[in-house]
Design a protein around this motif. Structure first.
Motif, short mmCIF file in Angstrom:
data_model
loop_
_atom_site.label_atom_id
_atom_site.label_comp_id
_atom_site.label_asym_id
_atom_site.label_seq_id
_atom_site.Cartn_x
_atom_site.Cartn_y
_atom_site.Cartn_z
N MET A 172 0.82 -1.19 0.00
CA MET A 172 0.00 0.00 0.00
C MET A 172 0.87 1.26 0.00
SD MET A 172 -3.07 0.48 -0.29
CE MET A 172 -4.46 1.47 -0.01
N ASN A 173 2.04 1.16 0.56
CA ASN A 173 2.95 2.30 0.60
C ASN A 173 3.38 2.69 -0.81
OD1 ASN A 173 4.57 4.30 1.53
ND2 ASN A 173 6.22 2.96 2.19
N ILE A 174 3.52 1.70 -1.71
CA ILE A 174 3.92 1.98 -3.09
C ILE A 174 2.84 2.80 -3.79
CG2 ILE A 174 4.41 0.93 -5.32
CD1 ILE A 174 5.67 -1.40 -3.81
N ILE A 175 1.57 2.41 -3.60
CA ILE A 175 0.47 3.11 -4.25
C ILE A 175 0.38 4.55 -3.77
CG2 ILE A 175 -2.04 3.17 -4.52
CD1 ILE A 175 -1.97 0.11 -4.44
N SER A 176 0.47 4.76 -2.48
CA SER A 176 0.40 6.14 -1.97
C SER A 176 1.61 6.95 -2.43
CB SER A 176 0.28 6.14 -0.46
OG SER A 176 1.38 5.49 0.12
N LEU A 192 3.17 6.54 -5.33
CA LEU A 192 2.92 6.88 -6.73
C LEU A 192 1.89 8.00 -6.87
CD1 LEU A 192 2.84 3.35 -8.37
CD2 LEU A 192 4.60 5.09 -8.64
N LEU A 193 0.83 7.92 -6.08
CA LEU A 193 -0.22 8.93 -6.17
C LEU A 193 0.24 10.28 -5.66
CD1 LEU A 193 -3.37 6.86 -5.14
CD2 LEU A 193 -2.66 7.56 -7.43
N SER A 194 1.13 10.29 -4.69
CA SER A 194 1.58 11.58 -4.16
C SER A 194 2.48 12.31 -5.15
CB SER A 194 2.32 11.36 -2.84
OG SER A 194 3.54 10.68 -3.09
N LYS A 195 3.12 11.58 -6.07
CA LYS A 195 4.01 12.22 -7.04
C LYS A 195 3.28 12.72 -8.26
CE LYS A 195 7.97 9.58 -5.56
NZ LYS A 195 8.97 8.60 -5.88
N TYR A 196 2.00 12.36 -8.44
CA TYR A 196 1.25 12.82 -9.60
C TYR A 196 0.86 14.27 -9.38
CZ TYR A 196 -1.68 12.53 -13.71
OH TYR A 196 -2.21 12.71 -14.95
N PRO A 197 1.11 15.13 -10.36
CA PRO A 197 0.83 16.55 -10.16
C PRO A 197 -0.66 16.84 -10.02
CG PRO A 197 1.46 16.14 -12.42
CD PRO A 197 1.65 14.85 -11.68
N ALA A 198 -0.99 17.71 -9.12
CA ALA A 198 -2.39 18.06 -8.89
C ALA A 198 -2.88 19.07 -9.91
CB ALA A 198 -2.56 18.63 -7.48
#
Length: 81
Positions: free
Chosen positions: A1-5, A7-13
């Motif tokens: 689950m740490n990998i998914i979070s 990856l999602l945190s690095k996607y630009p808002a």
């Protein structure tokens, strides 16, 4: 689950433009190897989704799903528009 979070945190808002993809996939820019690896894995797994059922159908000489399952998938796909 740490990998998914991660990856999602690095996607630009903010809004992503096509130039952002071109910049990321240009050889020599930081992180271009991981971007190409992601593209390669996506293409390989995407093609396997189509190749494996064709192979199994040809090997066993029967479809993988009965007709009612194809009808169900068609109905659910067309209702998501």
């Amino acid at each position: 689950m740490n990998i998914i979070s991660s990856l999602l945190s690095k996607y630009p808002a903010d809004q992503v433009t096509p130039q952002d993809f071109i910049d990321k996939l240009t050889i020599g820019n930081p992180g271009w190897q991981s971007a190409y690896l992601a593209v390669l894995l996506t293409v390989i797994f995407g093609l396997l989704v189509y190749i494996i059922p064709i192979y199994l159908t040809e090997k066993d000489h029967q479809g993988l799903y009965p007709l009612y399952m194809h009808t169900f998938y068609c109905a659910t796909s067309s209702s998501k528009s």
